[in-house]
Design a protein around this motif. Structure first.
Motif, PDB file in Angstrom:
ATOM      1  N   ALA A  24      25.386   8.830  17.472  1.00 22.15           N
ATOM      2  CA  ALA A  24      25.411   9.247  16.067  1.00 22.15           C
ATOM      3  C   ALA A  24      24.081   8.960  15.398  1.00 22.15           C
ATOM      4  CB  ALA A  24      26.541   8.523  15.328  1.00 22.15           C
ATOM      5  N   THR A  25      23.438   7.847  15.769  1.00 23.02           N
ATOM      6  CA  THR A  25      22.151   7.505  15.182  1.00 23.02           C
ATOM      7  C   THR A  25      21.040   8.314  15.801  1.00 23.02           C
ATOM      8  OG1 THR A  25      22.964   5.273  14.780  1.00 23.02           O
ATOM      9  CG2 THR A  25      20.590   5.600  14.694  1.00 23.02           C
ATOM     10  N   VAL A  26      21.113   8.569  17.102  1.00 20.50           N
ATOM     11  CA  VAL A  26      20.079   9.343  17.777  1.00 20.50           C
ATOM     12  C   VAL A  26      19.988  10.746  17.196  1.00 20.50           C
ATOM     13  CG1 VAL A  26      19.390  10.355  19.973  1.00 20.50           C
ATOM     14  CG2 VAL A  26      20.231   8.008  19.898  1.00 20.50           C
ATOM     15  N   ASP A  27      21.138  11.318  16.764  1.00 15.91           N
ATOM     16  CA  ASP A  27      21.144  12.660  16.196  1.00 15.91           C
ATOM     17  C   ASP A  27      20.436  12.728  14.861  1.00 15.91           C
ATOM     18  OD1 ASP A  27      22.480  13.597  18.351  1.00 15.91           O
ATOM     19  OD2 ASP A  27      24.471  13.457  17.443  1.00 15.91           O
ATOM     20  N   VAL A  28      20.229  11.595  14.208  1.00 17.99           N
ATOM     21  CA  VAL A  28      19.502  11.563  12.947  1.00 17.99           C
ATOM     22  C   VAL A  28      18.021  11.760  13.228  1.00 17.99           C
ATOM     23  CG1 VAL A  28      18.807  10.069  11.037  1.00 17.99           C
ATOM     24  CG2 VAL A  28      21.179  10.073  11.812  1.00 17.99           C
ATOM     25  N   PRO A  29      17.340  12.628  12.488  1.00 18.05           N
ATOM     26  CA  PRO A  29      15.891  12.791  12.708  1.00 18.05           C
ATOM     27  C   PRO A  29      15.167  11.459  12.586  1.00 18.05           C
ATOM     28  CG  PRO A  29      16.728  14.492  11.236  1.00 18.05           C
ATOM     29  CD  PRO A  29      17.854  13.521  11.439  1.00 18.05           C
ATOM     30  N   GLN A  30      14.323  11.157  13.567  1.00 18.13           N
ATOM     31  CA  GLN A  30      13.585   9.898  13.566  1.00 18.13           C
ATOM     32  C   GLN A  30      12.092  10.195  13.534  1.00 18.13           C
ATOM     33  OE1 GLN A  30      14.738   6.821  16.289  1.00 18.13           O
ATOM     34  NE2 GLN A  30      16.826   7.608  16.501  1.00 18.13           N
ATOM     35  N   LEU A  31      11.410   9.469  12.687  1.00 17.26           N
ATOM     36  CA  LEU A  31       9.967   9.600  12.543  1.00 17.26           C
ATOM     37  C   LEU A  31       9.334   8.276  12.931  1.00 17.26           C
ATOM     38  CD1 LEU A  31       7.490  11.217  11.583  1.00 17.26           C
ATOM     39  CD2 LEU A  31       7.968  10.420   9.269  1.00 17.26           C
ATOM     40  N   HIS A  32       8.515   8.280  13.977  1.00 24.13           N
ATOM     41  CA  HIS A  32       7.850   7.076  14.454  1.00 24.13           C
ATOM     42  C   HIS A  32       6.427   7.044  13.909  1.00 24.13           C
ATOM     43  CE1 HIS A  32      10.689   7.652  18.131  1.00 24.13           C
ATOM     44  NE2 HIS A  32      11.318   7.173  17.079  1.00 24.13           N
ATOM     45  N   ILE A  33       6.061   5.958  13.263  1.00 28.53           N
ATOM     46  CA  ILE A  33       4.728   5.871  12.668  1.00 28.53           C
ATOM     47  C   ILE A  33       4.058   4.564  13.076  1.00 28.53           C
ATOM     48  CG2 ILE A  33       5.402   7.272  10.680  1.00 28.53           C
ATOM     49  CD1 ILE A  33       5.373   4.596   9.053  1.00 28.53           C
ATOM     50  N   ALA A  34       2.736   4.638  13.230  1.00 29.78           N
ATOM     51  CA  ALA A  34       1.942   3.441  13.516  1.00 29.78           C
ATOM     52  C   ALA A  34       0.948   3.162  12.399  1.00 29.78           C
ATOM     53  CB  ALA A  34       1.200   3.598  14.847  1.00 29.78           C
ATOM     54  N   SER A  35       0.950   3.996  11.349  1.00 26.84           N
ATOM     55  CA  SER A  35       0.040   3.822  10.220  1.00 26.84           C
ATOM     56  C   SER A  35       0.541   4.664   9.059  1.00 26.84           C
ATOM     57  CB  SER A  35      -1.387   4.237  10.600  1.00 26.84           C
ATOM     58  OG  SER A  35      -1.445   5.635  10.834  1.00 26.84           O
ATOM     59  N   LEU A  36      -0.025   4.418   7.882  1.00 22.69           N
ATOM     60  CA  LEU A  36       0.338   5.232   6.728  1.00 22.69           C
ATOM     61  C   LEU A  36      -0.165   6.662   6.870  1.00 22.69           C
ATOM     62  CD1 LEU A  36      -0.065   3.013   3.529  1.00 22.69           C
ATOM     63  CD2 LEU A  36       2.025   3.816   4.617  1.00 22.69           C
ATOM     64  N   ASP A  37      -1.276   6.842   7.575  1.00 21.25           N
ATOM     65  CA  ASP A  37      -1.766   8.203   7.823  1.00 21.25           C
ATOM     66  C   ASP A  37      -0.751   8.994   8.641  1.00 21.25           C
ATOM     67  OD1 ASP A  37      -4.073   7.756   6.402  1.00 21.25           O
ATOM     68  OD2 ASP A  37      -5.252   7.177   8.158  1.00 21.25           O
ATOM     69  N   ALA A  38      -0.148   8.320   9.640  1.00 18.79           N
ATOM     70  CA  ALA A  38       0.874   8.984  10.444  1.00 18.79           C
ATOM     71  C   ALA A  38       2.105   9.296   9.599  1.00 18.79           C
ATOM     72  CB  ALA A  38       1.250   8.105  11.631  1.00 18.79           C
ATOM     73  N   ARG A  97       0.855  -1.184   0.000  1.00 13.64           N
ATOM     74  CA  ARG A  97       0.000   0.000   0.000  1.00 13.64           C
ATOM     75  C   ARG A  97       0.894   1.238   0.000  1.00 13.64           C
ATOM     76  NH1 ARG A  97      -4.106   0.377   4.671  1.00 13.64           N
ATOM     77  NH2 ARG A  97      -4.725   2.145   3.370  1.00 13.64           N
ATOM     78  N   ILE A  98       0.465   2.262  -0.692  1.00 18.83           N
ATOM     79  CA  ILE A  98       1.263   3.485  -0.704  1.00 18.83           C
ATOM     80  C   ILE A  98       0.378   4.689  -0.442  1.00 18.83           C
ATOM     81  CG2 ILE A  98       2.987   2.568  -2.308  1.00 18.83           C
ATOM     82  CD1 ILE A  98       1.637   4.241  -4.507  1.00 18.83           C
ATOM     83  N   CYS A  99       1.005   5.744   0.047  1.00 18.53           N
ATOM     84  CA  CYS A  99       0.369   7.056   0.116  1.00 18.53           C
ATOM     85  C   CYS A  99       1.266   8.023  -0.646  1.00 18.53           C
ATOM     86  CB  CYS A  99       0.156   7.502   1.561  1.00 18.53           C
ATOM     87  SG  CYS A  99       1.658   7.604   2.554  1.00 18.53           S
ATOM     88  N   LEU A 100       0.681   9.049  -1.229  1.00 21.66           N
ATOM     89  CA  LEU A 100       1.439   9.985  -2.050  1.00 21.66           C
ATOM     90  C   LEU A 100       2.179  10.975  -1.160  1.00 21.66           C
ATOM     91  CD1 LEU A 100      -1.089  10.645  -4.945  1.00 21.66           C
ATOM     92  CD2 LEU A 100       0.806   9.014  -4.848  1.00 21.66           C
ATOM     93  N   LEU A 101       3.502  10.975  -1.267  1.00 22.59           N
ATOM     94  CA  LEU A 101       4.362  11.791  -0.414  1.00 22.59           C
ATOM     95  C   LEU A 101       5.147  12.789  -1.257  1.00 22.59           C
ATOM     96  CD1 LEU A 101       5.910   8.966   1.799  1.00 22.59           C
ATOM     97  CD2 LEU A 101       3.952  10.412   2.364  1.00 22.59           C
ATOM     98  N   PRO A 102       5.555  13.903  -0.660  1.00 23.35           N
ATOM     99  CA  PRO A 102       6.506  14.790  -1.346  1.00 23.35           C
ATOM    100  C   PRO A 102       7.911  14.202  -1.275  1.00 23.35           C
ATOM    101  CG  PRO A 102       6.003  15.647   0.837  1.00 23.35           C
ATOM    102  CD  PRO A 102       5.125  14.444   0.644  1.00 23.35           C
ATOM    103  N   VAL A 103       8.773  14.626  -2.206  1.00 24.09           N
ATOM    104  CA  VAL A 103      10.173  14.206  -2.188  1.00 24.09           C
ATOM    105  C   VAL A 103      10.930  15.109  -1.236  1.00 24.09           C
ATOM    106  CG1 VAL A 103      12.243  13.825  -3.580  1.00 24.09           C
ATOM    107  CG2 VAL A 103       9.967  13.426  -4.564  1.00 24.09           C
ATOM    108  N   LEU A 104      11.751  14.508  -0.371  1.00 21.96           N
ATOM    109  CA  LEU A 104      12.508  15.306   0.581  1.00 21.96           C
ATOM    110  C   LEU A 104      13.523  16.195  -0.126  1.00 21.96           C
ATOM    111  CD1 LEU A 104      13.380  12.913   3.550  1.00 21.96           C
ATOM    112  CD2 LEU A 104      11.656  14.706   3.476  1.00 21.96           C
ATOM    113  N   GLY A 151       5.869   0.966  13.771  1.00 21.86           N
ATOM    114  CA  GLY A 151       5.335   0.165  14.865  1.00 21.86           C
ATOM    115  C   GLY A 151       4.849   1.035  15.994  1.00 21.86           C
ATOM    116  N   GLU A 152       3.991   0.467  16.824  1.00 21.77           N
ATOM    117  CA  GLU A 152       3.412   1.239  17.922  1.00 21.77           C
ATOM    118  C   GLU A 152       4.258   1.196  19.177  1.00 21.77           C
ATOM    119  OE1 GLU A 152      -0.581   0.158  18.623  1.00 21.77           O
ATOM    120  OE2 GLU A 152      -1.284   0.693  16.609  1.00 21.77           O
ATOM    121  N   ASP A 153       4.894   0.041  19.451  1.00 19.58           N
ATOM    122  CA  ASP A 153       5.685  -0.101  20.673  1.00 19.58           C
ATOM    123  C   ASP A 153       7.061   0.497  20.452  1.00 19.58           C
ATOM    124  OD1 ASP A 153       3.583  -1.444  21.830  1.00 19.58           O
ATOM    125  OD2 ASP A 153       4.312  -3.400  21.138  1.00 19.58           O
TER     126      ASP A 153
END
Length: 400
Positions: A375-389, A170-177, A361-363
């Motif tokens: 070094a990894t924590v400094d990278v922006p992280q996006l947590h998602i539980a759904s495609l809407d998120a 399944r996909i959602c339409l996203l902008p290119v970073l 994931g939710e957990d």
């Protein structure tokens, strides 16, 4: 599926469970009637046996039928509707009744009753195909079961050949970073492209694998740190996507499917804009597109087939990126489980204009508690539980 007559019978016996019961009961009654002199029992036994024989004879004739199947659509996103449509035509001279059709979709049987088929007539059978799981799913061949009116005997024959349904992510339409490109040119930064496509962009610290011919010795002498020229490549912006497919990285199968959906959405956004995309995992390269042709469809078809790897660490996914051409966006898609090997991201992050980590994931535990390096924590992280998120968070990330 091309029209075809019945080509082979299944290995199933000609009698149903009811038929076998009637046969055994008839034999027992006949034997008891003759043995003990009960004429009524013997007559009832003969009647049962005669009914079974008649039922077998009823189902012996081979129905003269043609079958044609089409799948609409042949390629579908996970969870979206897809239909199978089978057209049955009676090419014989007799009316056919009591037919039951079964079409296999993977290992799931889809069964339906066939209306009365008069000589020369046709019937369309419509049924929904299961699309909850990604993959290339075999549909068919069609099996037709013919039974007698009492349901004592049956004959099952296969018609035609199998077809294929492709269930994509399944996909959602996203902008290119945005990739940190200079505004006066349309291209990401690069250290290794041909000189004819380069313009000076900035100075940065030397990273293992950099071309020593680009060392800026004056700045190196002034700062005491080896500095290299970072150039702007006027070629197409490119996206590198690392998809973590380790079983331990995800709490559940649903989380892994969400990660594949997210990776497909990100790659599709770049490919449909005709930008190059490089997708890889810890198990190796998945697909590389050059920004031309039907790259978006090719990406979705390839990701429809991707599965779990048997690797314990994600570090190998970053090994090949240490000599990356430089510039562009790096997106790492992983889960909320085991993070073993993700610290290797620190070795390559400086080779890209922009680095983002997406965790599906939710957990979600705290990163430090899961052994992720600073070094990894400094990278922006996006947590998602759904495609809407993902859609909401990615839009925010695009303007950050």
């Amino acid at each position: 599926m091309p029209a075809a007559d019945a080509t082979r019978r299944s290995g199933a016996g000609p009698l149903s469970a009811t038929g076998w019961g009637t046969l055994l009961a008839g034999a027992a009654l006949l034997g008891a009637g003759y043995g003990y002199g009960y004429g009524e029992a013997a007559a009832l036994g003969l009647t049962c046996l005669a009914a079974v024989v008649t039922a077998v004879i009823w189902t012996v004739p081979k129905p003269q039928l043609a079958a044609e199947r089409r799948i609409a659509p042949r390629k579908v996103g996970r969870g979206d509707p897809a239909d199978g449509i089978v057209t049955l035509t009676n090419t014989g001279t007799r009316t056919r009744r009591g037919l039951r059709a079964t079409d296999m979709c993977g290992d799931q049987p889809l069964t339906m009753d066939v209306p009365v088929l008069r000589a020369g007539g046709s019937q369309e059978l419509h049924y929904a195909l299961p699309t909850a799981r990604r993959g290339r799913i075999t549909v068919g061949p069609l099996r037709l079961e013919r039974t007698d009116p009492l349901g004592l005997a049956r004959r099952i024959r296969s018609y035609g050949s199998a077809d294929t349904l492709v269930v994509r992510p399944r996909i959602c339409l996203l902008p290119v970073l945005p990739s940190g490109k200079a505004h006066h040119v349309e291209g990401p930064t690069s250290d290794t492209a041909d000189d004819g496509s380069l313009t000076f962009h900035a100075l940065r610290e030397y990273v293992l694998g950099d071309d020593l011919r680009r060392v800026h010795w004056r700045s190196t002498a002034r700062t005491g740190t080896l500095m290299v020229r970072q150039m702007v490549d006027v070629s197409l912006p490119h996206t590198t996507l690392v998809l973590d497919t380790r079983p331990g990285a995800y709490v559940s199968d649903d989380d892994f499917e969400l990660a594949v959906d997210a990776a497909a959405s990100i790659a599709y956004a770049a490919a449909r804009s005709n930008f190059p995309v490089h997708v890889l995992s810890e198990a190796g390269p998945v697909l590389h597109t050059d920004g031309s042709g039907n790259d978006a469809d090719a990406l979705l078809d390839r990701l429809a087939l991707i599965g779990r790897s048997d690797r314990k660490s994600a570090a190998s996914a970053f090994d090949g990126l240490e000599h990356h051409r430089g510039g562009g966006s790096l997106v790492v898609v992983t889960g909320t489980g085991d993070t073993d090997g993700l610290t290797a991201l620190g070795r390559v992050r400086r080779r890209f204009d922009r680095v983002t980590m997406l965790r599906a994931g939710e957990d979600m535990a705290a990163p430090d508690a899961q052994g992720v390096s600073s070094a990894t924590v400094d990278v922006p992280q996006l947590h998602i539980a759904s495609l809407d998120a993902l859609l909401a968070g990615w839009r925010w990330e695009a303007v950050r």
